[in-house]
Design a protein around this motif. Structure first.
Motif, short mmCIF file in Angstrom:
data_model
loop_
_atom_site.label_atom_id
_atom_site.label_comp_id
_atom_site.label_asym_id
_atom_site.label_seq_id
_atom_site.Cartn_x
_atom_site.Cartn_y
_atom_site.Cartn_z
N TRP A 88 -8.88 2.32 -2.25
CA TRP A 88 -8.72 0.86 -2.24
C TRP A 88 -9.64 0.24 -1.18
O TRP A 88 -10.38 -0.72 -1.45
N ALA A 89 -9.62 0.79 0.03
CA ALA A 89 -10.46 0.26 1.11
C ALA A 89 -11.93 0.48 0.82
O ALA A 89 -12.78 -0.38 1.13
N LYS A 90 -12.27 1.61 0.22
CA LYS A 90 -13.66 1.89 -0.11
C LYS A 90 -14.18 0.91 -1.16
O LYS A 90 -15.32 0.43 -1.08
N LYS A 91 -13.34 0.57 -2.15
CA LYS A 91 -13.73 -0.41 -3.17
C LYS A 91 -13.94 -1.78 -2.53
O LYS A 91 -14.90 -2.49 -2.87
N LEU A 92 -13.05 -2.17 -1.61
CA LEU A 92 -13.20 -3.46 -0.93
C LEU A 92 -14.49 -3.50 -0.11
O LEU A 92 -15.19 -4.52 -0.08
N ALA A 93 -14.81 -2.38 0.57
CA ALA A 93 -16.03 -2.33 1.37
C ALA A 93 -17.27 -2.42 0.48
O ALA A 93 -18.23 -3.12 0.82
N ALA A 94 -17.24 -1.75 -0.66
CA ALA A 94 -18.38 -1.80 -1.58
C ALA A 94 -18.55 -3.22 -2.14
O ALA A 94 -19.68 -3.71 -2.27
N LYS A 95 -17.44 -3.86 -2.47
CA LYS A 95 -17.48 -5.23 -3.00
C LYS A 95 -18.06 -6.18 -1.95
O LYS A 95 -18.89 -7.04 -2.27
N GLU A 96 -17.64 -6.01 -0.70
CA GLU A 96 -18.14 -6.85 0.39
C GLU A 96 -19.63 -6.62 0.61
O GLU A 96 -20.39 -7.57 0.84
N LYS A 97 -20.05 -5.35 0.52
CA LYS A 97 -21.46 -5.04 0.72
C LYS A 97 -22.31 -5.64 -0.40
O LYS A 97 -23.38 -6.21 -0.14
N THR A 120 0.85 -1.19 0.00
CA THR A 120 0.00 0.00 0.00
C THR A 120 0.88 1.24 0.00
O THR A 120 2.09 1.15 0.10
N ASP A 121 0.26 2.40 -0.09
CA ASP A 121 1.01 3.66 -0.05
C ASP A 121 1.37 4.06 1.38
O ASP A 121 2.12 5.01 1.58
N LEU A 122 0.83 3.38 2.36
CA LEU A 122 1.01 3.77 3.76
C LEU A 122 2.30 3.22 4.34
O LEU A 122 2.71 2.10 4.02
N THR A 123 2.93 4.00 5.21
CA THR A 123 4.10 3.54 5.96
C THR A 123 3.96 4.01 7.40
O THR A 123 3.26 4.99 7.68
N VAL A 124 4.63 3.31 8.30
CA VAL A 124 4.72 3.73 9.69
C VAL A 124 6.19 3.83 10.07
O VAL A 124 7.03 3.11 9.51
N GLN A 138 -6.34 6.35 7.87
CA GLN A 138 -5.83 6.62 6.53
C GLN A 138 -6.22 5.51 5.57
O GLN A 138 -6.59 5.78 4.42
N TRP A 139 -6.15 4.26 6.03
CA TRP A 139 -6.53 3.13 5.17
C TRP A 139 -8.01 3.20 4.83
O TRP A 139 -8.41 3.03 3.68
N GLU A 140 -8.85 3.44 5.84
CA GLU A 140 -10.30 3.48 5.61
C GLU A 140 -10.70 4.62 4.69
O GLU A 140 -11.72 4.57 4.02
N GLY A 141 -9.88 5.67 4.63
CA GLY A 141 -10.16 6.80 3.75
C GLY A 141 -9.65 6.59 2.34
O GLY A 141 -9.98 7.38 1.44
N SER A 142 -8.88 5.55 2.09
CA SER A 142 -8.31 5.32 0.76
C SER A 142 -9.35 4.73 -0.18
O SER A 142 -10.31 4.06 0.24
#
Length: 134
Positions: A93-102, A60-64, A87-91
């Motif tokens: 990618w995560a929104k597409k996964l949530a929509a697919k799951e729904k 992902t684009d995220l780092t810690v 940050q992940w939930e706002g991306s």
């Protein structure tokens, strides 16, 4: 525009295959050219510390900000400080996964209601376009 996602310590990854599929984790150490050591942290993402091949993860684009071989407590603190889950939930990618799951969890009647709503929407749009042409 060059490539910007590299396997590095602190990179947040999405596990796309295996028992932890669909979960986030953090690269803790690089084992060799094919594997890396990841950790969730387990309290936040549910992924325990393990060695995983690169073909089972997506970067992902995220780092810690963590040190190599960081302990679970340090990793958990870094996730909290960096606000990584938000940050992940706002991306997208995560929104597409949530929509697919729904969509996958819809019943037959729910899918029917969606179809009817799409028909009504397209009818309204067609009427407005027809009005604008006249």
């Amino acid at each position: 525009m060059g490539f910007s996602r590299y396997v590095e310590v602190g990179r947040v990854v999405f596990i796309n295959h295996g028992p932890d599929a669909g979960k986030l984790a953090t690269v803790i150490d690089i084992v060799d050219q094919n594997k890396c050591l990841i950790d969730g942290p387990e309290e936040i993402t549910g992924v325990s510390r393990q060695v995983i091949p690169y073909r089972r993860i997506a970067l992902t684009d995220l780092t810690v900000k963590i040190q190599r071989n960081a302990r679970a407590k340090q990793l958990k603190a870094a996730w909290k400080d960096g606000d990584t889950m938000t940050q992940w939930e706002g991306s997208s990618w995560a929104k597409k996964l949530a929509a697919k799951e729904k969509r996958a969890s819809l019943s037959d009647f729910d899918r029917f209601k969606v179809m009817v709503a799409k028909k009504q929407k397209s009818r309204i749009i067609a009427q407005k376009i027809k009005e604008l042409k006249n």
